[in-house]
Design a protein around this motif. Structure first.
Motif, PDB file in Angstrom:
ATOM      1  N   GLU A   1       0.819  -1.211   0.000  1.00  0.00           N
ATOM      2  CA  GLU A   1       0.000   0.000   0.000  1.00  0.00           C
ATOM      3  C   GLU A   1       0.850   1.258   0.000  1.00  0.00           C
ATOM      4  O   GLU A   1       0.463   2.287  -0.577  1.00  0.00           O
ATOM      5  N   SER A   2       2.037   1.192   0.617  1.00  0.00           N
ATOM      6  CA  SER A   2       2.879   2.397   0.700  1.00  0.00           C
ATOM      7  C   SER A   2       3.395   2.839  -0.668  1.00  0.00           C
ATOM      8  O   SER A   2       3.720   4.014  -0.849  1.00  0.00           O
ATOM      9  N   TYR A   3       3.466   1.914  -1.634  1.00  0.00           N
ATOM     10  CA  TYR A   3       3.898   2.292  -2.984  1.00  0.00           C
ATOM     11  C   TYR A   3       2.879   3.231  -3.628  1.00  0.00           C
ATOM     12  O   TYR A   3       3.234   4.176  -4.339  1.00  0.00           O
ATOM     13  N   TYR A   4       1.607   2.980  -3.384  1.00  0.00           N
ATOM     14  CA  TYR A   4       0.558   3.855  -3.911  1.00  0.00           C
ATOM     15  C   TYR A   4       0.584   5.207  -3.183  1.00  0.00           C
ATOM     16  O   TYR A   4       0.369   6.256  -3.799  1.00  0.00           O
ATOM     17  N   GLN A   5       0.875   5.167  -1.878  1.00  0.00           N
ATOM     18  CA  GLN A   5       0.996   6.410  -1.128  1.00  0.00           C
ATOM     19  C   GLN A   5       2.175   7.235  -1.640  1.00  0.00           C
ATOM     20  O   GLN A   5       2.129   8.470  -1.662  1.00  0.00           O
ATOM     21  N   PHE A   6       3.233   6.552  -2.087  1.00  0.00           N
ATOM     22  CA  PHE A   6       4.401   7.210  -2.679  1.00  0.00           C
ATOM     23  C   PHE A   6       3.976   8.048  -3.885  1.00  0.00           C
ATOM     24  O   PHE A   6       4.417   9.191  -4.066  1.00  0.00           O
ATOM     25  N   HIS A   7       3.099   7.497  -4.725  1.00  0.00           N
ATOM     26  CA  HIS A   7       2.578   8.258  -5.867  1.00  0.00           C
ATOM     27  C   HIS A   7       1.797   9.483  -5.396  1.00  0.00           C
ATOM     28  O   HIS A   7       1.916  10.567  -5.977  1.00  0.00           O
ATOM     29  N   ARG A   8       0.998   9.299  -4.364  1.00  0.00           N
ATOM     30  CA  ARG A   8       0.210  10.433  -3.856  1.00  0.00           C
ATOM     31  C   ARG A   8       1.114  11.560  -3.368  1.00  0.00           C
ATOM     32  O   ARG A   8       0.874  12.739  -3.630  1.00  0.00           O
ATOM     33  N   GLU A   9       2.165  11.196  -2.645  1.00  0.00           N
ATOM     34  CA  GLU A   9       3.073  12.212  -2.104  1.00  0.00           C
ATOM     35  C   GLU A   9       3.785  12.969  -3.218  1.00  0.00           C
ATOM     36  O   GLU A   9       4.092  14.159  -3.067  1.00  0.00           O
ATOM     37  N   LEU A  10       4.043  12.297  -4.347  1.00  0.00           N
ATOM     38  CA  LEU A  10       4.724  12.936  -5.472  1.00  0.00           C
ATOM     39  C   LEU A  10       3.756  13.655  -6.416  1.00  0.00           C
ATOM     40  O   LEU A  10       4.194  14.353  -7.325  1.00  0.00           O
ATOM     41  N   GLY A  11       2.462  13.441  -6.221  1.00  0.00           N
ATOM     42  CA  GLY A  11       1.484  14.041  -7.125  1.00  0.00           C
ATOM     43  C   GLY A  11       1.478  13.393  -8.495  1.00  0.00           C
ATOM     44  O   GLY A  11       1.235  14.065  -9.507  1.00  0.00           O
TER      45      GLY A  11
ATOM     46  N   GLU B   1      -7.196 -11.953 -10.045  1.00  0.00           N
ATOM     47  CA  GLU B   1      -6.983 -11.729  -8.613  1.00  0.00           C
ATOM     48  C   GLU B   1      -6.226 -10.432  -8.346  1.00  0.00           C
ATOM     49  O   GLU B   1      -6.588  -9.649  -7.468  1.00  0.00           O
ATOM     50  N   GLU B   2      -5.175 -10.181  -9.117  1.00  0.00           N
ATOM     51  CA  GLU B   2      -4.368  -8.983  -8.885  1.00  0.00           C
ATOM     52  C   GLU B   2      -5.134  -7.708  -9.251  1.00  0.00           C
ATOM     53  O   GLU B   2      -5.002  -6.675  -8.578  1.00  0.00           O
ATOM     54  N   ALA B   3      -5.952  -7.776 -10.303  1.00  0.00           N
ATOM     55  CA  ALA B   3      -6.770  -6.610 -10.671  1.00  0.00           C
ATOM     56  C   ALA B   3      -7.733  -6.257  -9.537  1.00  0.00           C
ATOM     57  O   ALA B   3      -7.914  -5.071  -9.206  1.00  0.00           O
ATOM     58  N   LEU B   4      -8.339  -7.258  -8.935  1.00  0.00           N
ATOM     59  CA  LEU B   4      -9.271  -7.002  -7.839  1.00  0.00           C
ATOM     60  C   LEU B   4      -8.540  -6.495  -6.598  1.00  0.00           C
ATOM     61  O   LEU B   4      -9.054  -5.628  -5.881  1.00  0.00           O
ATOM     62  N   ARG B   5      -7.328  -7.011  -6.343  1.00  0.00           N
ATOM     63  CA  ARG B   5      -6.562  -6.555  -5.181  1.00  0.00           C
ATOM     64  C   ARG B   5      -6.162  -5.094  -5.318  1.00  0.00           C
ATOM     65  O   ARG B   5      -6.173  -4.329  -4.350  1.00  0.00           O
ATOM     66  N   ARG B   6      -5.824  -4.700  -6.540  1.00  0.00           N
ATOM     67  CA  ARG B   6      -5.311  -3.348  -6.745  1.00  0.00           C
ATOM     68  C   ARG B   6      -6.410  -2.283  -6.791  1.00  0.00           C
ATOM     69  O   ARG B   6      -6.119  -1.105  -6.578  1.00  0.00           O
ATOM     70  N   ARG B   7      -7.631  -2.680  -7.072  1.00  0.00           N
ATOM     71  CA  ARG B   7      -8.681  -1.672  -7.260  1.00  0.00           C
ATOM     72  C   ARG B   7      -8.805  -0.723  -6.072  1.00  0.00           C
ATOM     73  O   ARG B   7      -8.789   0.500  -6.249  1.00  0.00           O
ATOM     74  N   PRO B   8      -8.937  -1.213  -4.818  1.00  0.00           N
ATOM     75  CA  PRO B   8      -9.045  -0.251  -3.706  1.00  0.00           C
ATOM     76  C   PRO B   8      -7.743   0.506  -3.441  1.00  0.00           C
ATOM     77  O   PRO B   8      -7.773   1.601  -2.865  1.00  0.00           O
ATOM     78  N   LEU B   9      -6.605  -0.042  -3.839  1.00  0.00           N
ATOM     79  CA  LEU B   9      -5.328   0.647  -3.641  1.00  0.00           C
ATOM     80  C   LEU B   9      -5.166   1.794  -4.641  1.00  0.00           C
ATOM     81  O   LEU B   9      -4.691   2.881  -4.294  1.00  0.00           O
ATOM     82  N   VAL B  10      -5.572   1.546  -5.881  1.00  0.00           N
ATOM     83  CA  VAL B  10      -5.501   2.604  -6.896  1.00  0.00           C
ATOM     84  C   VAL B  10      -6.498   3.706  -6.586  1.00  0.00           C
ATOM     85  O   VAL B  10      -6.176   4.899  -6.592  1.00  0.00           O
ATOM     86  N   ASP B  11      -7.741   3.320  -6.354  1.00  0.00           N
ATOM     87  CA  ASP B  11      -8.814   4.243  -5.961  1.00  0.00           C
ATOM     88  C   ASP B  11      -8.821   5.467  -6.876  1.00  0.00           C
ATOM     89  O   ASP B  11      -8.904   5.340  -8.099  1.00  0.00           O
TER      90      ASP B  11
END
Length: 242
Positions: free
Chosen positions: A46-56, A140-150
């Motif tokens: 999850e922190s990898y997606y947060q990394f994108h958020r922090e960088l905009g 499976e991976e597409a479904l796992r990533r959906r809430p992380l991508v948001d």
């Protein structure tokens, strides 16, 4: 608008509030993992997606194929990997194919040392291999990533490459393609037809996976492929899948 709304608005023919900005951070993240600056498998966290958020930076390059490949019949595949190299051997009743790639620590990337398809003599084994492949959906991976991508972007999955680009980017390289095409054009075209039929099955499976977008990950470079090869072997398949 958020990043997801911007890109979906654009794809639907609308005008977003600003140009959508999506960056491919894969190589940077992979290098950080190898240097020990982030935990292993960080790109799955999850922190990898947060990394994108922090960088905009919007998130789009999820880099996985929406199908699994299964080989049946009497095809045997052996793979080995260590820190510096990876090897793969494909044994069929009509021939054996093998390749070697080495890791370049300066670039944090892999480069081919020995291509799997080298001469026209390799084509029968390649055809046999692809004739004995079938595909299963991998959602499976597409479904796992959906809430992380948001709201960061879209859930994007890969179709296969077009067969010519699979040969160019992975299996043969452009120099071997040109030599084989000049030495054995009929055998080359016969092989392409087999690969087309096989990758068609994979593309059909991929469209069943619940994704917002599907990408044909061609790695297409016009100065390498050229107009003649593109119009004959690539464009018809891209148009069909689109």
């Amino acid at each position: 608008m958020n990043d997801r709304e911007r890109i979906l608005t654009m794809f639907r023919g609308g005008v977003p509030d600003r140009v959508p900005w999506f960056g491919d951070l894969t190589y940077w993240a992979g290098a950080m993992e190898r240097r020990g600056e982030v935990p292993r498998n960080w790109q799955s966290s999850e922190s990898y997606y947060q990394f994108h958020r922090e960088l905009g930076v919007g998130f789009y390059l999820q880099g996985y194929f929406a199908f699994r490949t299964v080989t049946d019949g009497d095809v045997e595949i052996e793979e080995r990997t260590d820190e510096r190299a990876r090897w793969r051997q494909v044994r069929t009743p009509v021939g054996t194919l093998q390749e070697e790639w080495r890791f370049l620590p300066e670039a944090y990337a892999w480069a081919p040392v020995q291509r799997m398809i080298k001469t026209p003599a390799d084509l029968p084994a390649l055809r046999y291999w692809y004739e004995h492949r079938y595909y299963l959906p991998d959602e499976e991976e597409a479904l796992r990533r959906r809430p992380l991508v948001d709201d960061l972007g879209v859930v994007l999955c890969y179709l296969p490459r077009s067969p010519f680009m699979e040969l160019m980017a992975e299996l043969a390289g452009i120099r071997n393609i040109v030599n084989i095409w000049m030495e054995a054009p009929d055998a080359f075209d016969e092989t392409m037809e087999v690969l087309y039929a096989s990758t068609d099955r994979a593309a059909e499976i991929a469209t069943a996976v619940p994704a917002d977008c599907l990408m044909i990950p061609e790695n297409l470079s016009s100065e390498v492929v050229g107009v003649r090869f593109y119009e004959r072997y690539v464009q018809p398949w891209e148009a069909k899948w689109t």
